[in-house]
Design an enzyme around this catalytic site. Structure first.
Site, PDB file in Angstrom:
ATOM      1  N   GLU A 119       1.087  -1.096   0.031  1.00  0.00           N
ATOM      2  CA  GLU A 119       0.031  -0.079  -0.049  1.00  0.00           C
ATOM      3  C   GLU A 119       0.929   1.095   0.247  1.00  0.00           C
ATOM      4  OE1 GLU A 119      -3.555   2.268   2.385  1.00  0.00           O
ATOM      5  OE2 GLU A 119      -2.361   0.965   3.550  1.00  0.00           O
TER       6      GLU A 119
ATOM      7  N   GLU B 269       4.280   4.913   4.058  1.00  0.00           N
ATOM      8  CA  GLU B 269       4.064   6.154   4.533  1.00  0.00           C
ATOM      9  C   GLU B 269       5.025   7.107   5.006  1.00  0.00           C
ATOM     10  OE1 GLU B 269       2.272   9.345   5.048  1.00  0.00           O
ATOM     11  OE2 GLU B 269       0.943   7.721   4.709  1.00  0.00           O
TER      12      GLU B 269
ATOM     13  N   ASN C 271       9.854   8.044   1.809  1.00  0.00           N
ATOM     14  CA  ASN C 271       9.334   9.018   0.723  1.00  0.00           C
ATOM     15  C   ASN C 271      10.009   8.111  -0.585  1.00  0.00           C
ATOM     16  OD1 ASN C 271       8.389  10.536  -1.187  1.00  0.00           O
ATOM     17  ND2 ASN C 271       9.422  12.341  -0.801  1.00  0.00           N
TER      18      ASN C 271
ATOM     19  N   ASP D  67      -2.815  11.613  -3.653  1.00  0.00           N
ATOM     20  CA  ASP D  67      -3.045  13.084  -4.016  1.00  0.00           C
ATOM     21  C   ASP D  67      -3.036  13.359  -5.633  1.00  0.00           C
ATOM     22  OD1 ASP D  67      -2.281  15.916  -4.423  1.00  0.00           O
ATOM     23  OD2 ASP D  67      -1.140  15.888  -2.682  1.00  0.00           O
TER      24      ASP D  67
ATOM     25  N   LYS E 252      -3.020  20.440 -10.738  1.00  0.00           N
ATOM     26  CA  LYS E 252      -2.455  21.176 -11.706  1.00  0.00           C
ATOM     27  C   LYS E 252      -1.540  20.439 -12.929  1.00  0.00           C
ATOM     28  CE  LYS E 252      -2.015  25.026  -8.470  1.00  0.00           C
ATOM     29  NZ  LYS E 252      -1.285  26.229  -7.926  1.00  0.00           N
TER      30      LYS E 252
ATOM     31  N   ASP F 240     -11.862   9.348  -4.558  1.00  0.00           N
ATOM     32  CA  ASP F 240     -13.060  10.210  -4.689  1.00  0.00           C
ATOM     33  C   ASP F 240     -13.121  11.288  -5.780  1.00  0.00           C
ATOM     34  OD1 ASP F 240     -11.165  11.658  -3.189  1.00  0.00           O
ATOM     35  OD2 ASP F 240     -12.956  13.215  -2.934  1.00  0.00           O
TER      36      ASP F 240
ATOM     37  N   THR G 238     -10.759   3.179   3.973  1.00  0.00           N
ATOM     38  CA  THR G 238      -9.739   3.989   4.690  1.00  0.00           C
ATOM     39  C   THR G 238     -10.531   5.277   5.405  1.00  0.00           C
ATOM     40  OG1 THR G 238      -9.311   5.854   2.779  1.00  0.00           O
ATOM     41  CG2 THR G 238      -8.347   3.585   2.391  1.00  0.00           C
ATOM     42  N   GLU G 239      -9.776   5.797   6.087  1.00  0.00           N
ATOM     43  CA  GLU G 239     -10.319   7.222   6.974  1.00  0.00           C
ATOM     44  C   GLU G 239     -10.778   8.162   5.940  1.00  0.00           C
ATOM     45  OE1 GLU G 239      -7.183   5.276   9.455  1.00  0.00           O
ATOM     46  OE2 GLU G 239      -7.190   5.908   7.361  1.00  0.00           O
ATOM     47  N   TYR G 240     -10.258   8.287   4.784  1.00  0.00           N
ATOM     48  CA  TYR G 240     -10.746   9.272   3.897  1.00  0.00           C
ATOM     49  C   TYR G 240     -11.948   8.654   3.060  1.00  0.00           C
ATOM     50  CZ  TYR G 240      -6.456  12.482   3.877  1.00  0.00           C
ATOM     51  OH  TYR G 240      -5.692  13.206   4.386  1.00  0.00           O
TER      52      TYR G 240
END
Length: 212
Positions: free
Chosen positions: A44, A69, A96, A118, A122, A154, A191-193
């Protein structure tokens, strides 16, 4: 919303070396050795507070889960979830990851989960999207021949962009869902989101893609 800085997080991550792999770049080709059993690996990217990896590991004991993460203030919550549930088939790394090929050998991973990444809306930030072709090249290298990428978001524009990106890369779209929760899929772990957006009435999009 900006997360509150937790000055103790770095130390907490090091204290929990049984859960957070401290030398991930040295594990290339031997990730299964840090688990109790050798079995397929699911990765993940962007674990957040750990609700997804916790739930998936508990529902799927026949997989070993690894969560990446980069935010120390967030990963500590994921550590706590794994500790509290005494989950043995989930590990984390505080990284990262610039290139997964530096940490995983060819064909070492069986699934990659991209949850609410994310969108980088742009145009000048297109290269940062986790479904940009340079990332797909990484995924193709580390994934097993029959491996899958499972993406949830989403963000309609990111979803549409990703479908095009997958197709242009020659990938097979095995499943495309425009309203995941309408399916009442019992295998889905939120997930939380995901819970937050779903409660607001926003549809959740999911795509399952493979390179063969």
């Amino acid at each position: 919303m900006r997360l509150r800085n937790k000055p103790w997080a770095e130390g907490y991550i090091k204290e929990n070396s049984a859960i957070v792999e401290q030398t991930p770049y040295e594990r290339k080709g031997s990730w299964n050795s840090i688990f109790d059993k050798e079995q397929p690996i699911a990765l993940e990217i962007g674990t957040g507070k750990g609700r997804f990896i916790e739930g998936m590991a508990m529902k799927n004991p026949d997989f070993n889960f690894i969560g990446i993460e980069r935010d120390k203030n967030v990963i500590v919550s994921a550590i706590d979830k794994i500790k509290e549930q005494e989950i043995i088939n989930a590990k984390l790394m505080h990284e990262n990851a610039q290139d997964l090929r530096d940490m995983f050998a060819e064909n070492e991973v069986d699934r990659i989960y991209l949850n609410f990444s994310d969108p980088w809306p742009k145009s000048r930030h297109e290269k940062r999207r986790l479904t940009y072709h340079t990332f797909l090249e990484q995924y193709k290298s580390v994934l097993h021949d029959e491996g899958q990428i499972i993406m949830k978001t989403d963000n309609r524009k990111l979803f549409e962009y990703s479908l095009v990106s997958f197709s242009q890369f020659g990938m097979k779209l095995e499943d495309v869902t425009l309203d995941l929760h309408a399916l009442e899929d019992e295998t889905n772990v939120m997930t939380e989101y995901e819970e937050k957006f779903s409660n607001k009435g926003q549809p959740i999009y999911r795509c399952i893609a493979s390179f063969k």
